[in-house]
Design a protein around this motif. Structure first.
Motif, PDB file in Angstrom:
ATOM      1  N   TYR A  86       0.644  -1.158  -0.209  1.00 48.70           N
ATOM      2  CA  TYR A  86      -0.063   0.048   0.076  1.00 48.70           C
ATOM      3  C   TYR A  86       0.845   1.195   0.012  1.00 48.70           C
ATOM      4  O   TYR A  86       0.715   2.260  -0.852  1.00 48.70           O
ATOM      5  N   ARG A  87       1.819   1.568   0.869  1.00 50.21           N
ATOM      6  CA  ARG A  87       2.683   2.602   1.074  1.00 50.21           C
ATOM      7  C   ARG A  87       3.518   2.556  -0.037  1.00 50.21           C
ATOM      8  O   ARG A  87       3.764   3.715  -0.701  1.00 50.21           O
ATOM      9  N   LEU A  88       4.050   1.413  -0.706  1.00 53.03           N
ATOM     10  CA  LEU A  88       4.867   1.435  -1.902  1.00 53.03           C
ATOM     11  C   LEU A  88       4.192   2.102  -3.028  1.00 53.03           C
ATOM     12  O   LEU A  88       4.877   2.999  -3.921  1.00 53.03           O
ATOM     13  N   ALA A  89       3.073   1.373  -3.213  1.00 54.44           N
ATOM     14  CA  ALA A  89       2.131   2.023  -4.245  1.00 54.44           C
ATOM     15  C   ALA A  89       1.980   3.520  -4.368  1.00 54.44           C
ATOM     16  O   ALA A  89       1.810   4.174  -5.316  1.00 54.44           O
ATOM     17  N   LEU A  90       1.735   3.900  -3.077  1.00 51.73           N
ATOM     18  CA  LEU A  90       1.409   5.442  -2.955  1.00 51.73           C
ATOM     19  C   LEU A  90       2.453   6.303  -3.162  1.00 51.73           C
ATOM     20  O   LEU A  90       2.519   7.316  -3.850  1.00 51.73           O
ATOM     21  N   GLN A  91       3.710   5.961  -2.761  1.00 57.18           N
ATOM     22  CA  GLN A  91       5.042   6.452  -2.895  1.00 57.18           C
ATOM     23  C   GLN A  91       5.520   6.652  -4.352  1.00 57.18           C
ATOM     24  O   GLN A  91       6.007   7.609  -4.780  1.00 57.18           O
ATOM     25  N   THR A  92       5.324   5.578  -5.227  1.00 64.32           N
ATOM     26  CA  THR A  92       5.657   5.513  -6.558  1.00 64.32           C
ATOM     27  C   THR A  92       4.497   5.740  -7.479  1.00 64.32           C
ATOM     28  O   THR A  92       4.782   5.763  -8.788  1.00 64.32           O
ATOM     29  N   GLY A  93       3.522   6.117  -7.100  1.00 62.01           N
ATOM     30  CA  GLY A  93       2.396   6.807  -7.814  1.00 62.01           C
ATOM     31  C   GLY A  93       2.796   7.956  -8.560  1.00 62.01           C
ATOM     32  O   GLY A  93       3.685   8.666  -8.491  1.00 62.01           O
ATOM     33  N   PRO A 109       0.418  11.375  -9.262  1.00 64.46           N
ATOM     34  CA  PRO A 109       1.793  11.870  -8.505  1.00 64.46           C
ATOM     35  C   PRO A 109       1.579  11.029  -7.007  1.00 64.46           C
ATOM     36  O   PRO A 109       0.885  10.473  -6.808  1.00 64.46           O
ATOM     37  N   PRO A 110       2.799  11.030  -6.410  1.00 60.94           N
ATOM     38  CA  PRO A 110       3.030  10.323  -4.860  1.00 60.94           C
ATOM     39  C   PRO A 110       2.085  11.069  -4.238  1.00 60.94           C
ATOM     40  O   PRO A 110       1.512  12.126  -4.132  1.00 60.94           O
ATOM     41  N   ARG A 111       1.441  10.200  -3.063  1.00 60.22           N
ATOM     42  CA  ARG A 111       0.492  10.624  -2.292  1.00 60.22           C
ATOM     43  C   ARG A 111       0.947   9.906  -0.789  1.00 60.22           C
ATOM     44  O   ARG A 111       1.479   8.927  -0.907  1.00 60.22           O
ATOM     45  N   LEU A 166      -8.764  11.119  -1.482  1.00 57.55           N
ATOM     46  CA  LEU A 166      -8.966  10.972  -2.580  1.00 57.55           C
ATOM     47  C   LEU A 166     -10.155   9.585  -2.920  1.00 57.55           C
ATOM     48  O   LEU A 166     -11.075   9.996  -3.835  1.00 57.55           O
ATOM     49  N   VAL A 167      -9.757   8.569  -1.921  1.00 56.30           N
ATOM     50  CA  VAL A 167     -11.082   7.693  -2.266  1.00 56.30           C
ATOM     51  C   VAL A 167     -12.422   8.311  -1.752  1.00 56.30           C
ATOM     52  O   VAL A 167     -13.465   7.596  -2.206  1.00 56.30           O
ATOM     53  N   ARG A 168     -12.316   8.823  -0.485  1.00 54.68           N
ATOM     54  CA  ARG A 168     -13.602   9.359   0.021  1.00 54.68           C
ATOM     55  C   ARG A 168     -14.309  10.167  -1.155  1.00 54.68           C
ATOM     56  O   ARG A 168     -15.518  10.177  -1.025  1.00 54.68           O
ATOM     57  N   ASP A 169     -13.787  11.164  -1.693  1.00 57.85           N
ATOM     58  CA  ASP A 169     -14.119  11.801  -2.702  1.00 57.85           C
ATOM     59  C   ASP A 169     -14.881  11.127  -3.714  1.00 57.85           C
ATOM     60  O   ASP A 169     -16.141  11.210  -4.348  1.00 57.85           O
TER      61      ASP A 169
END
Length: 650
Positions: A156-163, A165-167, A175-178
């Motif tokens: 989870y954290r790796l995917a967010l860091q390498t996305g 943009p990174p998040r 973002l998911v909530r919206d």
């Protein structure tokens, strides 16, 4: 109280008074509060307050409205995502310059506006997404799951860091909530779609429909040889200007580096080959494999039972019989636990470690894994033996020759790049320095390019804004994706797309006028024939007297676009024959009119479609109906809101 407020503030007198009172604030309030779009934004979506649905949209009442703005950064992020998606879909055909069109930018902006409309609708409807729903959704996203199929915090954290943009986790959760909030109402509408059985059967009858048709070819229209006046030429040219365009063109200088044309390197000596053999000996070793069988046990008492079965197997009991009677692995139980030949990396680590530590004929266990307890039998061992130098010498020599060739190619390409960097706009000097010929093209378009410059990657670069405007040499461009064939280009001259002057387009215009005359003659002949047929004349008698070519096509199915998609479409758009009278029509085929006669229409037989197929179609139609309802809802709400855009910020 709110109702009284609405009643007492709805008159025009009160509106004027409010406007007068707010005028002084014009000099102290930022433009975005006055109803405009902020300087760093590309669009603004505004909705009237829930307690005053009829609130006017003019300022200062607009200050009471609810607003969502779309920033330039949000737009660029979405546009880049769409660019990446288009690049993946189109591959080598992707044109970055064409993608930057205003139409594409407006399409992306329109999508973002729709999302904000839905978001506003959700907020005004009181839709709230709780933390639990957000967490539950995140834990189901495939990119965040581990090898065991469960949510992995590390993934989870790796995917967010390498996305892109990174998040941070907090940003992603919002973002998911919206997204969930935006999807609640449209998803509900989409899931509400339904289709009756009668509608389904009606569509099935249409889909399975066949038509008995006759295609009627008229005699060839004689070539038009009548003179064309200058006035006619001028009139046609002025009214069909878009048909007479001169394509964008360039003239190129280029230097080609082709490994196939470079001198072949000398063959490697024996010492070099033996050194390479020692360095790469591991790759000439066949992978070690174990022929394995196992018994899997799960649940209470599994370990003890596995130990008992292991002891029985070691004592001489038939392992396959034990597996068939006791194993809980449905994939191998009926085969006596047989797993075939297994290499390293194919099994979970505890199983693999035990398997490859055992010798042929040995039984080990119990071995614990996430699946349960295993009793493992190693039936045989193979692989692990290396090949001698003599056995692989020819392979090593070929690999060394290829590597030496690539080294020579890369060194030459690097020297060319270094020479270009000294003077990026002087490709001739760089070519001379490295001893390669400078080649040129004449004037070429995307359609007329040939040879190495016709490669899609070369053409994309040749017509790119950077290459056209800067006049500098390109980086080496791989030809056909090859690793030892590249070309460096420079645009020596460029002519943008423009109207073709009349003197150059004259012959094309004359040909177009004559083709149009022939088309009109053919069209009139078709109309005359249709009039006779509709008047009761027999097609058979007319075919003989007017030299018509009649081609019967009985049972033409709706599902097969023959003889051509356009003709097929025209035939199935024609009305159904009534009272035994055929229906008629015509279609233009490459400038010649074709007449068709529909003699009979046979609906599809619903009974030929299975109940399962009918259900699948019904479900698909319901999805389409639901999607249409959701789209119509968004469009309707968008009309009730105020959408402002600033295209200059795109």
């Amino acid at each position: 109280m709110l109702q009284k407020l609405r009643d007492k503030t709805s008159g025009w007198i009160v509106t004027v008074i409010l406007g007068l009172l707010m005028i002084p604030f014009l000099f102290v309030i930022d433009n975005s509060y006055l109803g405009g779009v902020g300087a760093q934004n590309v669009a603004k979506v505004s909705a009237p307050p829930t307690w005053w649905r009829s609130a006017p949209s003019w300022w200062p009442v607009r200050m009471l409205w609810q607003h969502h703005e779309i920033s330039s950064q949000d737009f660029r992020t979405r546009f880049e995502q769409e660019r990446m998606r288009a690049r993946q879909q189109q591959g080598e055909d992707f044109d970055p310059r064409a993608f930057e069109s205003t139409e594409n930018k407006l399409a992306v902006l329109d999508q973002l506006v729709d999302e904000q409309v839905v978001r506003l609708v959700g907020e005004q409807a009181g839709v709230v997404i709780g933390d639990g729903a957000v967490r539950e959704y995140i834990m189901t996203i495939p990119a965040f799951l581990g090898q065991d199929g469960k949510f992995s915090e590390a993934n989870y954290r790796l995917a967010l860091q390498t996305g892109n943009p990174p998040r941070t986790p907090t940003q992603f959760q919002e973002l998911v909530r919206d997204s969930l909030q935006q999807s609640v109402i449209p998803s509900g509408l989409q899931n509400s779609g339904f289709v009756t059985q009668a509608e389904t059967e009606r569509l099935l009858k249409l889909l399975g429909e066949t038509r008995d048709v006759q295609l009627v070819g008229l005699p060839e229209v004689p070539a038009d040889t009548a003179p064309v006046t200058d006035a006619q030429i001028k009139q046609w040219y002025d009214s069909h200007g878009k048909d007479f365009r001169q394509a964008e063109s360039v003239s190129l200088e280029f230097v080609e580096v082709n490994g196939a044309n470079l001198p072949a390197p000398a063959a490697a000596d024996e010492a070099a080959l033996r050194k390479r053999y020692e360095e790469e000996k591991a790759k000439f070793v066949a992978p070690e494999q174990r022929q394995a069988a196992h018994i899997l046990l799960t649940g209470d008492g599994a370990e003890a039972k596995a130990a008992k079965l292991a002891a029985e197997a070691k004592g001489g009991a038939d392992f396959a019989a034990l597996a068939k009677a006791n194993s809980q692995d449905p994939g191998s139980k009926d085969q006596g636990g047989d797993l075939g030949w297994v290499e390293r990396g194919a099994m979970v680590k505890p199983f693999e470690d035990a398997l490859f530590a055992a010798k042929a004929g040995e039984i080990v266990g119990p071995v614990k894994t996430d699946f349960g307890y295993h009793v493992i039998k190693v039936a045989a061992v193979r692989g692990g033996e290396g090949k001698s130098f003599e056995e692989v010498r020819d392979t090593l020599a070929a690999e060394q020759l290829k590597a030496d060739g690539e080294r020579v190619f890369n060194e030459l390409a690097s020297r060319l790049v270094d020479a270009i960097n000294k003077s990026p706009s002087d490709l001739a000097a760089a070519a001379k320095e490295v001893g390669l010929p400078l080649q040129t093209t004449g004037v070429i378009t995307r359609a007329t390019a040939s040879g190495v410059v016709a490669d899609p990657a070369v053409l994309r670069d040749a017509f790119s804004d950077v290459r056209v405007q800067d006049g500098t040499s390109s980086d080496p461009i791989a030809v056909g994706g090859s690793s030892n064939h590249s070309v460096v280009i420079r645009v020596a001259a460029h002519t943008p797309e423009q109207a073709l002057p009349l003197d150059k387009a004259r012959e094309q215009v004359i040909a177009a006028i004559r083709a149009d005359r022939q088309r009109q003659v053919s069209d009139k002949a078709a109309d005359a024939l249709l009039a006779k047929l509709k008047g009761g004349a027999s097609l058979q008698s007319l075919a003989a007297s007017e030299k018509l070519q009649v081609s019967p096509m009985p049972g033409l199915p709706r599902s097969q676009p023959v003889p051509t998609p356009d003709i097929h479409r025209a035939i199935f758009r024609a009305p159904v024959p009534t009272e035994g009278k055929p229906s008629y029509g015509k279609i233009d085929v490459n400038g010649h009119a074709l007449v068709f006669v529909v003699d009979k229409v046979t609906p599809g037989d619903v009974k030929e479609v299975t109940a399962e197929q009918q259900k699948q179609l019904k479900d698909q139609l319901a999805q389409i109906d639901g999607a249409a309802a959701a789209k119509a809802f968004v469009e309707a709400m968008r009309k009730k809101f105020v959408v402002q855009t600033t295209e200059a910020n795109l």
